[in-house]
Every structure is written in C-alpha cells, then in structure tokens.
Design a protein around this motif. Structure first.
Motif, mmCIF file in Angstrom:
data_model
loop_
_atom_site.group_PDB
_atom_site.id
_atom_site.type_symbol
_atom_site.label_atom_id
_atom_site.label_comp_id
_atom_site.label_asym_id
_atom_site.label_seq_id
_atom_site.Cartn_x
_atom_site.Cartn_y
_atom_site.Cartn_z
ATOM 1 N N ARG A 242 48.341 4.228 -63.115
ATOM 2 C CA ARG A 242 48.794 2.837 -63.100
ATOM 3 C C ARG A 242 48.034 2.015 -62.070
ATOM 4 N N ALA A 243 47.736 2.626 -60.914
ATOM 5 C CA ALA A 243 47.013 1.924 -59.849
ATOM 6 C C ALA A 243 45.514 1.856 -60.114
ATOM 7 N N GLY A 244 45.033 2.621 -61.102
ATOM 8 C CA GLY A 244 43.616 2.601 -61.451
ATOM 9 C C GLY A 244 42.723 3.322 -60.467
ATOM 10 N N ILE A 245 43.258 4.392 -59.831
ATOM 11 C CA ILE A 245 42.454 5.155 -58.882
ATOM 12 C C ILE A 245 42.488 6.633 -59.250
ATOM 13 N N LYS A 246 41.464 7.360 -58.817
ATOM 14 C CA LYS A 246 41.342 8.778 -59.150
ATOM 15 C C LYS A 246 42.104 9.659 -58.171
ATOM 16 N N ASP A 247 42.024 9.330 -56.872
ATOM 17 C CA ASP A 247 42.690 10.109 -55.831
ATOM 18 C C ASP A 247 43.589 9.187 -55.013
ATOM 19 N N SER A 248 44.630 9.776 -54.411
ATOM 20 C CA SER A 248 45.538 8.962 -53.605
ATOM 21 C C SER A 248 44.840 8.407 -52.365
ATOM 22 N N SER A 249 43.811 9.109 -51.877
ATOM 23 C CA SER A 249 42.953 8.615 -50.797
ATOM 24 C C SER A 249 41.769 9.564 -50.678
ATOM 25 N N ASN A 250 40.943 9.345 -49.663
ATOM 26 C CA ASN A 250 39.805 10.243 -49.396
ATOM 27 C C ASN A 250 39.959 10.944 -48.042
ATOM 28 N N LEU A 251 41.193 11.118 -47.607
ATOM 29 C CA LEU A 251 41.430 11.745 -46.310
ATOM 30 C C LEU A 251 40.939 13.190 -46.255
#
Length: 279
Positions: A242-251
């Motif tokens: 829904r947010a249009g991103i692959k990962d929740s972050s790159n941490l």
C-alpha cells in the motif's frame, strides 16, 4: 547482495547472541528498546507519516516503552497480550481479504495506533519470555523461523497455488503447509528427545505445552502459531504494498528493516507469552 546479507547477519549475531545468553538484563533491555524505536519509526512511515513525524514517533515510542517496561504490572501486561491477540484475530487478519483503508483519514490513523499497540505487545512479550529464560524465548522464535524456512523450500519445490497473489505473489499454499509440517515434526521431535533430559533442556515452549495439555492441544497450538506467523508476514507485506515500498527501511543492509525481520513474530510473541502465563 548476498555478501551484504551475510555480513549484516554475522554482525547481528555477534551483537545479539551475547546479549541474549549473558543474562544481563540492562543490555538486553537497551537492544530491545532500540528495536522498538526502529519498528515504530518504520511503522509510522508505512502509515504515511512524513519522515520527520515518523522519527518523532520512533523516539517517543522507545521512551514510552522504557517507561512502561519498568512500571507495568503483570496483570496489565497479560491484558496487553490478550488484546493484541484479539487485534490480530478480528482486526488485522480480515484485512488480508478485505484490504486496507486509504493512506489518509481516520481509518488509517486508527489502524496505525492499533498496530503500534501490537508492536509494543510483541516487544513486551519478548522481554517477558526472556525473563523466563533466554532458551525459552529462543524456543518460541525458532518455531517461526522453522515455519519460514520450511515454507521457502516447500514453496520452491511444490508451490503452485498462490496463497495471497495480490499481497505476496511468491507465497503459496504448498509452502505454508510445508512450513506447518516442518514445525509440527521438529517440535514433536524436540519434545520426544527432551524427555529424560536435563531439566533446563525441558524448559522450552513446545515441551511445556505438551507436558501441560497433552499432544493434541500442543500440536493444535503450534499449528495456530504457524498460521499467525504467516498472517503477520502477509500483513506487513500488505502495508508495504500500500505504501509502495519494497522494505520497511534500510536499517539492516541486505535484510530490509526491523519490521521485515520481525513481522511474523509480532502476532506470535504475545500469544506465546499469554499461553506461557497459563502454563
């Protein structure tokens, strides 16, 4: 990418394993608090917060977690686990079929608040299970990891029917079933081998479950654990889509974000902690 994933995994293990098994709670609490702040920050971004507001949410989430961790009463914590389990059952699981609200409006804000609550419950459960014993905590987490690994290899070998094609096209019914079989088989083997072993080797979630309720209930609970691990994974995938991103972050280079690593654990840990309180 593979090299990056390996390096990140080695670094994480080098930090987390000593913290887990040296049995020094302040160090464990510090690491968990950092993960809570990161998870709340990532969650805020998934729900459409601006970067600045997401960072504030992460900081406040970590501070609130510390305050509650040192002040919450056992009864209130068990209630927290129970409410979180109900949220997964009646609020989050249905969205896999019904869909999520738009990234704006009261419904999205409501979902963001309740999901943050669920994240808090999961990390509270992490602390509670650790205080029982590091081995006991690990015995719960291993169930989710086995389900994930079993699903991956079963899906690769036999996957034909898509489990949730609009959410996570790579997952199949065959993979999910294979993961469940792997958990039931390996957990059963661990219970059998632990019989007659040293008492500390019997202090695992699966063994205590079987000893208290018998084989039928133990296997049923383990199956429910697997089902909700899949729901947790799919729910986070739905949020990212829904947010249009692959990962929740790159941490975590090569691994995505904290939520990407704990998504399947978020519904499972409170359930396991609640069941443990009955054991």
């Amino acid at each position: 990418m593979l090299k990056t994933r390996i390096i990140t995994a080695v670094v994480l293990l080098a930090v987390l394993l000593p913290v887990l098994f040296f049995n020094y709670f302040p160090a464990f609490a510090l690491v968990v608090t950092l993960f809570v702040g990161a998870a709340v920050w990532e969650g805020a971004r998934l729900f459409g917060f601006t970067e600045g507001r997401a960072r504030v949410a992460g900081f406040l989430g970590a501070a609130l977690f510390v305050a509650l961790m040192y002040s919450a009463k056992p009864g209130a914590v068990n209630a927290l686990y129970g409410v979180a389990a109900l949220l997964w059952l009646i609020r989050y699981a249905p969205t896999l079929g019904l869909g999520l609200p738009p990234l704006a409006g009261a419904a999205n804000w409501s979902l963001a608040i309740t999901f943050t609550f669920a994240v808090f419950a999961a990390f509270f459960a992490l602390v509670g299970l650790y205080l029982h014993s590091p081995l006991y905590l690990l015995s719960v987490m291993v169930l989710v990891w086995i389900a994930d690994i079993g699903a991956y290899f079963s899906g690769k070998a036999f996957g034909k029917r898509k489990l949730a094609p609009t959410i996570s096209p790579g997952k199949s019914w065959e993979g999910a079933i294979g993961g469940a079989i792997a958990v039931l088989a390996l957990a059963s083997l661990s219970i059998i081998l632990a019989n007659g072993a040293a008492p500390w080797l019997q202090d695992t979630f699966a063994f205590r479950l079987q000893a208290r309720f018998g084989w039928a209930v133990a296997l049923l609970v383990l199956l429910v654990i697997v089902i909700f691990s899949v729901i947790g994974d799919l729910f986070e995938s739905q949020l990212k889509r829904r947010a249009g991103i692959k990962d929740s972050s790159n941490l975590l280079p090569g691994h995505g974000g904290v939520l990407d690593r704990v998504d399947a654990l978020i519904p499972v840990l409170p359930m396991a902690a609640l069941i443990t309180s009955w054991l």
